[in-house]
Design a protein around this motif. Sequence first.
Motif, PDB file in Angstrom:
ATOM      1  N   MET A   1       1.154  -0.746   0.369  1.00 48.05           N
ATOM      2  CA  MET A   1       0.431  -0.189  -0.286  1.00 48.05           C
ATOM      3  C   MET A   1       0.741   1.324  -0.147  1.00 48.05           C
ATOM      4  SD  MET A   1      -3.170   0.610  -0.326  1.00 48.05           S
ATOM      5  CE  MET A   1      -3.580   2.274   0.276  1.00 48.05           C
ATOM      6  N   LYS A   2       2.007   1.546   1.230  1.00 47.27           N
ATOM      7  CA  LYS A   2       2.922   1.863   1.039  1.00 47.27           C
ATOM      8  C   LYS A   2       3.437   3.122  -0.765  1.00 47.27           C
ATOM      9  CE  LYS A   2       4.660   2.408   5.850  1.00 47.27           C
ATOM     10  NZ  LYS A   2       5.577   1.332   7.025  1.00 47.27           N
TER      11      LYS A   2
ATOM     12  N   LEU B   1      15.209   5.327   4.629  1.00 46.46           N
ATOM     13  CA  LEU B   1      14.544   4.377   5.509  1.00 46.46           C
ATOM     14  C   LEU B   1      13.760   4.150   5.241  1.00 46.46           C
ATOM     15  CD1 LEU B   1      15.520   6.542   8.271  1.00 46.46           C
ATOM     16  CD2 LEU B   1      16.168   4.208   8.085  1.00 46.46           C
ATOM     17  N   ARG B   2      12.702   2.272   5.931  1.00 44.55           N
ATOM     18  CA  ARG B   2      11.459   1.694   5.540  1.00 44.55           C
ATOM     19  C   ARG B   2      11.733   1.258   6.943  1.00 44.55           C
ATOM     20  NH1 ARG B   2      11.679  -0.238   0.008  1.00 44.55           N
ATOM     21  NH2 ARG B   2      11.292   1.507  -1.773  1.00 44.55           N
ATOM     22  N   ASP B   3      10.387   1.450   7.905  1.00 46.20           N
ATOM     23  CA  ASP B   3       9.669   0.164   8.225  1.00 46.20           C
ATOM     24  C   ASP B   3       9.606  -0.947   7.442  1.00 46.20           C
ATOM     25  OD1 ASP B   3      10.602   2.059  10.819  1.00 46.20           O
ATOM     26  OD2 ASP B   3       9.344   3.594  10.177  1.00 46.20           O
TER      27      ASP B   3
ATOM     28  N   GLN C   1      22.411  -2.871   2.246  1.00 48.63           N
ATOM     29  CA  GLN C   1      20.963  -2.589   2.663  1.00 48.63           C
ATOM     30  C   GLN C   1      21.246  -3.497   4.194  1.00 48.63           C
ATOM     31  OE1 GLN C   1      18.733  -5.138   0.749  1.00 48.63           O
ATOM     32  NE2 GLN C   1      18.855  -4.233  -1.271  1.00 48.63           N
ATOM     33  N   TRP C   2      20.540  -1.991   5.447  1.00 43.67           N
ATOM     34  CA  TRP C   2      21.382  -2.721   6.907  1.00 43.67           C
ATOM     35  C   TRP C   2      19.799  -2.515   7.643  1.00 43.67           C
ATOM     36  CZ3 TRP C   2      26.158  -3.934   7.603  1.00 43.67           C
ATOM     37  CH2 TRP C   2      26.613  -3.474   6.901  1.00 43.67           C
ATOM     38  N   GLU C   3      19.818  -3.481   8.431  1.00 46.08           N
ATOM     39  CA  GLU C   3      18.218  -3.534   9.853  1.00 46.08           C
ATOM     40  C   GLU C   3      19.215  -2.795  10.753  1.00 46.08           C
ATOM     41  OE1 GLU C   3      15.939  -5.989  13.270  1.00 46.08           O
ATOM     42  OE2 GLU C   3      16.902  -7.254  11.189  1.00 46.08           O
TER      43      GLU C   3
END
Length: 183
Positions: free
Chosen positions: A1-2, A117-119, A138-140
């Motif tokens: 959706m985002k 940044l993404r949640d 890519q990192w958490e």
Amino acid sequence: MKQILLGIFFLSLWSCTGDDNSQSQQEQQAAAAGTAASTVADAPRKDDSGSFQPPVALGEHPMVPILTTDFWVFEYYVIDDAAARASNRGRWFQFFADGTFESGSWEEKTGYGSWLLRDEDSKVMLYLDNIVDDEDSQWEIQGVNKEQDTMTWAGISKTNTAGVITKVINLLTRPTKAQFGLE
């Protein structure tokens, strides 16, 4: 959706720009970004074949003010590969609020690009798209200390950072080997 909402947002922005003044709009945006845009464009390139996506507005994410504070430096880069550990010692990032960043090793600037940044699934994900394609990552972001000057990043599966755990620290300037006892 985002993703659908972001797509609609970008299409609406694109449709609002006229062909006759799009160049001046781009110049105004670069000027509004201030020194961040100019310093990123002046960064050296190790590889002429690289590219990165245009920066995207970062919004109100609570990590943005933390990441855009000074320089973030790999203090520890934990992986089984000794050569990778050594080559990432002293690696740093300087994030800008316009969605761009610079990166380097010790006192040298070696790259630049865009960050996002993404949640995702209650995790904070950091995406770095460097002009040097081998340095895309890519990192958490797994944790930030109370003082907001130390973080833990974990590499994402199926990427070039898979299996890596880092401790990144915030410094006012680019790191020097003397600061880390290597001179």
